[in-house]
Write a protein that holds these residues in place. Structure first.
Motif, PDB file in Angstrom:
ATOM      1  N   ALA A  36      43.307  33.238  42.899  1.00 59.94           N
ATOM      2  CA  ALA A  36      42.639  32.746  40.886  1.00 59.94           C
ATOM      3  C   ALA A  36      42.167  32.062  41.255  1.00 59.94           C
ATOM      4  O   ALA A  36      40.425  32.409  40.726  1.00 59.94           O
ATOM      5  CB  ALA A  36      44.028  33.049  39.989  1.00 59.94           C
ATOM      6  N   LYS A  37      42.403  31.251  42.345  1.00 60.82           N
ATOM      7  CA  LYS A  37      41.273  29.778  42.383  1.00 60.82           C
ATOM      8  C   LYS A  37      39.381  30.594  42.920  1.00 60.82           C
ATOM      9  O   LYS A  37      39.021  30.605  42.704  1.00 60.82           O
ATOM     10  CB  LYS A  37      41.840  28.997  42.937  1.00 60.82           C
ATOM     11  N   LEU A  38      40.282  31.353  43.860  1.00 63.50           N
ATOM     12  CA  LEU A  38      39.060  32.189  45.163  1.00 63.50           C
ATOM     13  C   LEU A  38      38.348  33.018  43.561  1.00 63.50           C
ATOM     14  O   LEU A  38      36.987  33.382  43.882  1.00 63.50           O
ATOM     15  CB  LEU A  38      39.398  32.870  46.120  1.00 63.50           C
ATOM     16  N   ALA A  39      39.018  33.495  42.822  1.00 61.96           N
ATOM     17  CA  ALA A  39      37.878  34.559  42.011  1.00 61.96           C
ATOM     18  C   ALA A  39      37.431  33.897  41.632  1.00 61.96           C
ATOM     19  O   ALA A  39      35.827  34.156  40.523  1.00 61.96           O
ATOM     20  CB  ALA A  39      39.435  35.153  41.390  1.00 61.96           C
ATOM     21  N   LYS A  40      37.950  32.884  40.727  1.00 58.71           N
ATOM     22  CA  LYS A  40      37.514  31.753  39.750  1.00 58.71           C
ATOM     23  C   LYS A  40      35.381  30.956  40.602  1.00 58.71           C
ATOM     24  O   LYS A  40      35.068  30.900  39.783  1.00 58.71           O
ATOM     25  CB  LYS A  40      37.735  30.643  39.461  1.00 58.71           C
ATOM     26  N   THR A  41      35.773  30.677  41.719  1.00 56.07           N
ATOM     27  CA  THR A  41      34.942  30.452  42.881  1.00 56.07           C
ATOM     28  C   THR A  41      34.223  31.079  42.978  1.00 56.07           C
ATOM     29  O   THR A  41      32.155  31.129  43.156  1.00 56.07           O
ATOM     30  CB  THR A  41      35.759  29.793  43.718  1.00 56.07           C
ATOM     31  N   TYR A  42      34.527  33.070  43.585  1.00 55.82           N
ATOM     32  CA  TYR A  42      33.751  33.487  44.385  1.00 55.82           C
ATOM     33  C   TYR A  42      33.197  34.758  43.606  1.00 55.82           C
ATOM     34  O   TYR A  42      32.008  35.360  44.018  1.00 55.82           O
ATOM     35  CB  TYR A  42      34.139  33.906  45.315  1.00 55.82           C
ATOM     36  N   SER A  43      34.100  35.474  42.287  1.00 56.63           N
ATOM     37  CA  SER A  43      33.702  36.158  41.850  1.00 56.63           C
ATOM     38  C   SER A  43      32.615  36.986  40.928  1.00 56.63           C
ATOM     39  O   SER A  43      31.906  35.691  40.676  1.00 56.63           O
ATOM     40  CB  SER A  43      35.298  36.431  41.096  1.00 56.63           C
ATOM     41  N   LYS A  44      31.875  37.579  41.341  1.00 56.68           N
ATOM     42  CA  LYS A  44      30.329  37.686  40.065  1.00 56.68           C
ATOM     43  C   LYS A  44      30.904  38.638  39.008  1.00 56.68           C
ATOM     44  O   LYS A  44      30.549  38.780  38.436  1.00 56.68           O
ATOM     45  CB  LYS A  44      29.563  38.628  40.972  1.00 56.68           C
ATOM     46  N   ASP A  45      31.979  38.641  38.617  1.00 56.86           N
ATOM     47  CA  ASP A  45      32.837  39.239  37.049  1.00 56.86           C
ATOM     48  C   ASP A  45      32.755  38.627  36.453  1.00 56.86           C
ATOM     49  O   ASP A  45      34.112  37.282  36.666  1.00 56.86           O
ATOM     50  CB  ASP A  45      33.468  40.099  37.576  1.00 56.86           C
ATOM     51  N   MET A  46      31.866  38.026  35.993  1.00 57.72           N
ATOM     52  CA  MET A  46      31.722  36.788  35.455  1.00 57.72           C
ATOM     53  C   MET A  46      33.129  36.757  34.666  1.00 57.72           C
ATOM     54  O   MET A  46      33.763  35.506  34.133  1.00 57.72           O
ATOM     55  CB  MET A  46      30.197  36.547  34.614  1.00 57.72           C
ATOM     56  N   ILE A  47      33.037  37.456  33.656  1.00 59.98           N
ATOM     57  CA  ILE A  47      33.954  37.558  32.475  1.00 59.98           C
ATOM     58  C   ILE A  47      36.071  37.001  33.065  1.00 59.98           C
ATOM     59  O   ILE A  47      36.633  36.375  32.596  1.00 59.98           O
ATOM     60  CB  ILE A  47      34.291  39.159  31.390  1.00 59.98           C
ATOM     61  N   SER A  48      36.017  38.646  33.843  1.00 65.92           N
ATOM     62  CA  SER A  48      37.219  38.326  34.719  1.00 65.92           C
ATOM     63  C   SER A  48      37.743  36.951  35.703  1.00 65.92           C
ATOM     64  O   SER A  48      38.622  36.746  36.016  1.00 65.92           O
ATOM     65  CB  SER A  48      38.065  39.395  35.828  1.00 65.92           C
ATOM     66  N   ALA A  49      36.889  36.419  36.479  1.00 65.48           N
ATOM     67  CA  ALA A  49      36.779  35.433  36.916  1.00 65.48           C
ATOM     68  C   ALA A  49      37.209  34.630  36.588  1.00 65.48           C
ATOM     69  O   ALA A  49      38.037  33.559  37.095  1.00 65.48           O
ATOM     70  CB  ALA A  49      35.372  35.205  37.293  1.00 65.48           C
ATOM     71  N   GLN A  50      36.795  34.530  34.886  1.00 63.82           N
ATOM     72  CA  GLN A  50      37.366  33.069  34.323  1.00 63.82           C
ATOM     73  C   GLN A  50      39.381  32.896  33.987  1.00 63.82           C
ATOM     74  O   GLN A  50      39.640  32.055  33.801  1.00 63.82           O
ATOM     75  CB  GLN A  50      36.810  33.115  32.583  1.00 63.82           C
ATOM     76  N   LYS A  51      39.280  34.168  34.159  1.00 63.61           N
ATOM     77  CA  LYS A  51      40.659  34.709  34.224  1.00 63.61           C
ATOM     78  C   LYS A  51      41.504  34.671  35.355  1.00 63.61           C
ATOM     79  O   LYS A  51      42.472  35.476  35.849  1.00 63.61           O
ATOM     80  CB  LYS A  51      41.451  35.833  33.751  1.00 63.61           C
ATOM     81  N   GLY A  52      40.907  34.004  36.486  1.00 60.51           N
ATOM     82  CA  GLY A  52      41.466  34.039  37.661  1.00 60.51           C
ATOM     83  C   GLY A  52      41.569  35.334  38.430  1.00 60.51           C
ATOM     84  O   GLY A  52      41.907  35.779  39.521  1.00 60.51           O
ATOM     85  N   GLY A  53      40.038  36.684  37.880  1.00 57.53           N
ATOM     86  CA  GLY A  53      40.136  37.879  38.588  1.00 57.53           C
ATOM     87  C   GLY A  53      40.947  38.823  37.736  1.00 57.53           C
ATOM     88  O   GLY A  53      40.450  39.932  37.443  1.00 57.53           O
ATOM     89  N   ASP A  54      41.707  38.807  36.183  1.00 59.78           N
ATOM     90  CA  ASP A  54      42.603  39.148  35.986  1.00 59.78           C
ATOM     91  C   ASP A  54      41.781  40.413  35.194  1.00 59.78           C
ATOM     92  O   ASP A  54      40.577  40.458  34.115  1.00 59.78           O
ATOM     93  CB  ASP A  54      43.066  38.282  34.935  1.00 59.78           C
ATOM     94  N   LEU A  55      41.947  42.153  35.469  1.00 61.70           N
ATOM     95  CA  LEU A  55      41.767  42.979  34.342  1.00 61.70           C
ATOM     96  C   LEU A  55      42.425  43.553  33.689  1.00 61.70           C
ATOM     97  O   LEU A  55      42.200  44.377  32.779  1.00 61.70           O
ATOM     98  CB  LEU A  55      40.778  43.608  35.540  1.00 61.70           C
TER      99      LEU A  55
END
Length: 623
Positions: free
Chosen positions: A298-317
């Protein structure tokens, strides 16, 4: 022209134009070039391609929109050559207009950042629950509308860009007091009038006409007295329901279908998914290494993910069934163990590291539970097959026995329906379908009195075929004097009455202007406001506001209303509109100029542009 539009860019109408531009970008696709390649173009605007894929996508989407709006009527219209050609041209024109406007906006050096797009989405009330942004709800909305996050982001970009235009270019609105005052004087001017009506109908009742007068009028105007072509038509229609046979479905058929299609009766369990989306393999490898080292997904998703919306939720889709995401994404998710991230997989130019957070088990239906559903499916399949067979047999019979629609109907055990006698300008409801009418308007078909070819009336998934035949056809003909006499008499009397009415009105007008009394009776005074009167009583308003008003003297004029009555208008008073009242209608007046302003701007952009069309592709689109 664009450089000289300062006066128009300061109007509310021009602001509304750019509101339309934004909608055009949102619906037509700011992101059109983000999705499709430009190799195969339908048009080039100043060297920028509009792809054939974009044309087809926009065309299909507009068809869906119009189908929802008009229903079966739209598809019937689209089957006509003229309408289909016009529809294709409108789609192409819209795409060229979008590209022209987009290029013009780019010359203004306006841009949209990822942060602006993110804030616009997160702050959109449509994606909020309990006053807060809900990512799962947002994702579901996009999935239900078959929109990818990237494409929606491009749509939002268009909206943000429009807001910048509103602030940057149109925010400097100004108005000239003198112009407002002049507009108020004209558009809100009030005129107090009275009217006296001389009835045409009453004057007609007083008239007489000799046989010689009637004959003379008839001889001079024979071409006006035509009896239109009349006909009677037989019709028979067939649908799958007409040939359906529920008794043909046995229990063994149901069980066989169930066993052969077990997967259709299994509801796939949902998966709770998360992902980290990055732009390149190098970044993906870096993220993988950190995951392998035990760092939090989840922390890596917030840091790296280009999907801005899911990144805020730790990559959660959120939770999703199979088929929501791209095939490759689903294939990876299907084989993952819960809690273990995947290797990076390339999808649509980006790299995704996928993780299944949780999984629900599949749920299957028993044969008994599925029985009714299977029977309906088999009945539909059987009836469609039988319908195809029967409609072909009917078409063959129509060819073999072109003089008998009854023989055609017997093939399906159906009855022929017959209309009352009618003309083409009054087609009965039984034949109220554009495809049927397209057959009826052909002279050779009506005169031939033979059974038509099969007419496909299918509407969506509702199959239907019709056959028609003209059984009684009376050609249009010039009416004899005896046939036309009553109409001739009426027209002669009207002509006489109009002449008498004109003489009476002019005599009354002369007397009134001379200050003499007359026997005409005027109505109570009424007040006309120019801008309102133009839409409510245009003929009267134009006459009244063209009249001259002398000081301390009533003005008079005669007009004819829509019923042919002579109306004497007395103009008693004129009051100029004021600037304060004008403020309330100024916005509405600006909107009235909206289309004209937009067309002027697009016309200028077109004149400046170099536009090249792919004629070969366009010929392929011809109906």
């Amino acid at each position: 022209m664009i450089e000289k539009m300062h006066d128009k860019t300061n109007s509310l109408g021009f602001k509304i134009i750019f509101g339309l531009v934004a909608v055009s970008f949102v619906l037509g696709g700011v992101g059109g070039t983000l999705i499709y390649s430009k190799d195969d173009y339908v048009a080039k605007v100043n060297g920028e391609s509009i792809s054939q894929q974009t044309f087809n996508y926009t065309k299909n989407r507009q068809q869906s929109i119009q189908s929802e709006r008009l229903g079966a009527e739209f598809w019937d219209l689209l089957d006509t050559t003229e309408f289909a050609a016009q529809f294709n041209q409108q789609v192409l024109t819209g795409l060229v207009d979008d590209e022209l406007l987009k290029q013009y906006i780019q010359t203004l050096n306006l841009g949209v950042s990822a942060e602006q797009i993110k804030l616009a989405i997160v702050n959109n009330p449509q994606f909020q629950q309990d006053g807060k942004f809900n990512n799962e709800f947002y994702q579901n909305v996009l999935r239900n509308n078959n929109i990818s996050p990237d494409y929606y982001a491009s749509m939002v970009a268009g909206d943000v860009l429009n807001a910048q235009i509103q602030e940057g270019i149109l925010g400097s609105q100004f108005s000239v007091p003198v112009q407002d005052q002049q507009s108020a004087k004209l558009l809100l001017q009030q005129r107090v009038i009275r009217t006296a009506t001389l009835s045409l109908a009453k004057e007609v009742e007083k008239q007489t006409a000799s046989t010689e007068e009637l004959q003379g009028y008839y001889d001079e105007h024979k071409a006006q007295f035509i009896t239109p072509e009349k006909m009677q038509v037989e019709i028979v229609t067939v649908t799958p329901e007409d040939v359906a046979d529920a008794s043909s479905i046995s229990d063994q058929d149901v069980e066989d279908y169930y066993q052969q299609n077990r997967d259709k009766f299994i509801t796939k369990g949902e998966r709770h998914l998360a992902h980290i989306q990055v732009a390149d393999k190098k970044t993906a490898d870096e993220v993988e290494q950190k995951l392998n080292a035990g760092e939090d997904f989840a922390k890596l998703a917030k840091t790296y993910s280009k999907d801005m919306i899911s990144a805020q939720k730790g990559g959660d889709l959120g939770w999703a069934k199979a088929g929501v995401f791209p095939v490759v994404f689903d294939q990876v998710a299907d084989v993952l163990e819960v809690g273990k991230p995947s290797k990076a997989v390339e999808i649509d130019g980006n790299f995704h590291i996928i993780k299944v957070l949780d999984r629900k088990a599949d749920v299957g239906m028993s044969l008994e539970q599925a029985k009714a559903q299977i029977k309906q499916t088999l009945l539909k399949n059987n009836s469609l097959a039988e319908y195809g067979k029967i409609s072909n047999e009917m078409a063959n019979k129509a060819f073999e026995s072109p003089d008998s629609l009854t023989d055609v109907a017997k093939v399906a055990g159906l009855k022929v329906k017959t209309t009352e006698e009618f003309s083409l300008d009054n087609i009965p409801s039984l034949l109220a379908n554009p495809k049927i009418q397209n057959v009826l308007v052909k002279d050779e078909f009506r005169r031939g009195r033979q059974v038509s070819e099969a007419i496909d009336l299918t509407d969506g998934d509702k199959a239907k075929t019709a056959f028609i035949r003209v059984i009684n056809n009376k050609p249009a003909h010039e009416q004899s004097f005896a046939e036309a006499k009553s109409m001739v008499e009426q027209q002669v009397k009207i002509a006489k009455a109009q002449k008498v009415l004109t003489e009476k009105a002019q005599a009354a007008l002369t007397a009134l202007n001379s200050g003499n009394s007359t026997d005409v009776t005027f109505s109570q005074p009424q007040t006309l406001v120019y801008i309102q009167g133009l839409s409510q009583q245009p003929q009267l308003t134009k006459t009244v506001f063209a009249m001259k008003k002398e000081a301390d003297k009533v003005g008079y004029q005669v007009i004819n209303d829509q019923q042919g009555n002579a109306v004497i208008v007395a103009l008693d008073k004129v009051e100029e509109g004021n600037k304060e009242s004008f403020k309330a209608v100024k916005a509405a007046l600006s909107q009235a100029d909206l289309l004209q302003l937009r067309e002027e701007m697009l016309s200028d952009l077109r004149n400046r542009a170099t536009i090249e069309y792919n004629e070969e592709f366009l010929r392929q689109q011809e109906p």
